[in-house]
Write a protein that holds these residues in place. Structure first.
Motif, PDB file in Angstrom:
ATOM      1  N   ALA A   1      56.333  40.640 -56.017  1.00  0.00           N
ATOM      2  CA  ALA A   1      56.338  39.942 -57.300  1.00  0.00           C
ATOM      3  C   ALA A   1      54.923  39.812 -57.855  1.00  0.00           C
ATOM      4  O   ALA A   1      53.942  39.798 -57.112  1.00  0.00           O
ATOM      5  CB  ALA A   1      56.964  38.560 -57.147  1.00  0.00           C
TER       6      ALA A   1
ATOM      7  N   MET B   1      57.580  36.214 -64.496  1.00  0.00           N
ATOM      8  CA  MET B   1      57.627  36.811 -63.174  1.00  0.00           C
ATOM      9  C   MET B   1      58.369  38.134 -63.220  1.00  0.00           C
ATOM     10  O   MET B   1      59.409  38.265 -63.866  1.00  0.00           O
ATOM     11  CB  MET B   1      58.326  35.847 -62.223  1.00  0.00           C
ATOM     12  CG  MET B   1      58.362  36.272 -60.785  1.00  0.00           C
ATOM     13  SD  MET B   1      59.109  34.960 -59.776  1.00  0.00           S
ATOM     14  CE  MET B   1      58.969  35.682 -58.156  1.00  0.00           C
TER      15      MET B   1
ATOM     16  N   LEU C   1      59.831  40.943 -60.374  1.00  0.00           N
ATOM     17  CA  LEU C   1      60.085  41.102 -58.944  1.00  0.00           C
ATOM     18  C   LEU C   1      60.775  42.439 -58.698  1.00  0.00           C
ATOM     19  O   LEU C   1      61.776  42.768 -59.339  1.00  0.00           O
ATOM     20  CB  LEU C   1      60.943  39.947 -58.425  1.00  0.00           C
ATOM     21  CG  LEU C   1      61.216  39.905 -56.916  1.00  0.00           C
ATOM     22  CD1 LEU C   1      61.283  38.453 -56.432  1.00  0.00           C
ATOM     23  CD2 LEU C   1      62.505  40.622 -56.546  1.00  0.00           C
TER      24      LEU C   1
END
Length: 387
Positions: free
Chosen positions: A56, A64, A66
């Motif tokens: 991430a 974010m 990931l």
């Protein structure tokens, strides 16, 4: 669905650096697992299954991204770990091309690093599966034809798309071409996440080893770079310094003899390595099969002050892993552990405080078959590091 190198158990090399005693850290699970991503519910198509450890970073807006799915690379995105949703845009696809010199068969984004959230450097686990390309392998067995290389990719838009040079830069590969040594798995594979100690960036990568040129032991090697944006600057630990390089055998006139010194106590690829903010200690998690010093199959952790000398691994989660016989695991398998702190100080989630999240995949089995019915789950844990 074909698994990546899931059944390989590396040999623990002899003569490695002794581990410090007593242990530096304690990890304690403090809650039950919850589902982050369920393939049967959340996928864009059949390629969306957890198939590597979660990686991430925070993009330029603070959101974010990931990664941790399959070789048609997509990202889960959201404001934080609690609100992730799969973005159906493919950020890096796999060409499944038959020419091994192109390094464009099947590729997984397995490590990322960004300084500003916009320019992102990625390390790519690339599998050349010669058994799938007529005339490229003497065997039809996947692992007997398997030739693996760590290559590089870059993004200029916060990880919404990645590109590679043609052919891509080789970060770590066997010093011979794919037709050499068929009958066994060969090369470098499954890099960990990238972790910083301030000046340097480090990553662990596994190798099956080779006899010539040089005598490379199988194991897990430590690489470092002062600038991940330039993939040519990665060098591996030799036992005396970070000087080993493994250039593209399709672009060099003769094989190189560099070798790296494997780091114990890792019998399998490092799932993740993070640095504890208060103490500076490093903590790594990985899978292991029962035997050879590991009393049970499952996820283990170990800790270190310098990334070279590690303490005795301790069991974190018990369960059959990808290194166990799926025929004997009717309850399914666990795989691909990683550590993420939602409150990480850096963009790259390579640091943790006194609490973090263990993420991993659960894989359903049918008889002796590992299926694509998989979930990405998370469990909270507490961390204590002694001075």
């Amino acid at each position: 669905m074909r698994l990546r190198l899931a059944l390989l158990v590396l040999l623990v090399p002899a003569g490695a650096i002794a581990a410090p005693e007593p242990p530096l850290s304690s990890l304690t699970l403090v809650g039950p697992p919850t589902v982050v991503f369920k393939a049967g519910r959340d996928a864009c198509d059949g390629a969306d299954v957890p198939d590597s450890s979660a990686r991430a970073f925070r993009d330029g807006s603070g959101a974010m991204a990931l990664f941790g799915l399959h070789y048609r690379n997509r990202a889960l995105r959201g404001p934080d770990l609690d609100h992730l949703k799969l973005d159906c845009r493919v950020v890096l696809d796999s060409g499944e091309k038959s020419d091994p010199a192109l390094y464009d068969d099947r590729s997984w984004i397995t490590a990322t690093w960004t300084e500003d959230g916009e320019a992102v450097a990625a390390l790519v686990h690339h599998e050349y599966q010669a058994n799938a390309h007529p005339g490229r392998c003497r065997s039809k067995v996947y692992l007997e034809c398997w030739y693996n290389t760590i290559t590089a990719a870059t993004s200029k838009d916060g990880g919404r798309s990645f590109s590679r040079d043609i052919p891509p830069t080789v970060v770590a590969g066997a010093p011979f071409r794919q037709e050499i040594g068929q009958g066994r798995h060969r090369g470098f594979f499954n890099p960990s996440n990238i972790v910083s100690d301030g000046r340097w960036r480090y990553v662990f990568a596994s190798t099956t080893g080779w006899d010539r040129p040089g005598e490379q032991e199988a194991g897990v090697c430590l690489f470092r770079s002062d600038r991940p944006a330039d993939p040519s600057r990665w060098r591996a630990w030799t036992g005396t310094g970070f000087t080993a390089s493994f250039p593209d055998p399709y672009r060099t006139g003769s094989p190189r003899g560099d070798t790296c010194r494997p780091v114990t106590p890792f019998p399998t690829p490092v799932g993740a390595v993070v640095r504890h903010r208060a103490s500076g200690a490093f903590i790594a998690v990985f899978m292991a099969k029962a035997g050879d010093g590991f009393p049970q199959s499952g996820f283990y952790w170990t800790s270190s002050r310098d990334l070279l000398a590690w303490d005795v691994p301790r069991l974190l989660v018990a369960g059959a892993t990808l290194y166990d016989d799926p025929c004997a695991a009717p309850g399914g398998l666990i795989a691909y552990p990683s550590l993420l702190d939602p409150a990480a100080a850096g963009r790259n989630f390579d640091d943790v405080g006194d609490a973090a999240i263990l993420t991993y995949a659960t894989l359903r089995t049918e008889g002796c078959t590992i299926t694509s019915d998989r979930d990405l789950v998370r469990r909270p844990l507490a961390i204590k590091v002694w001075p």
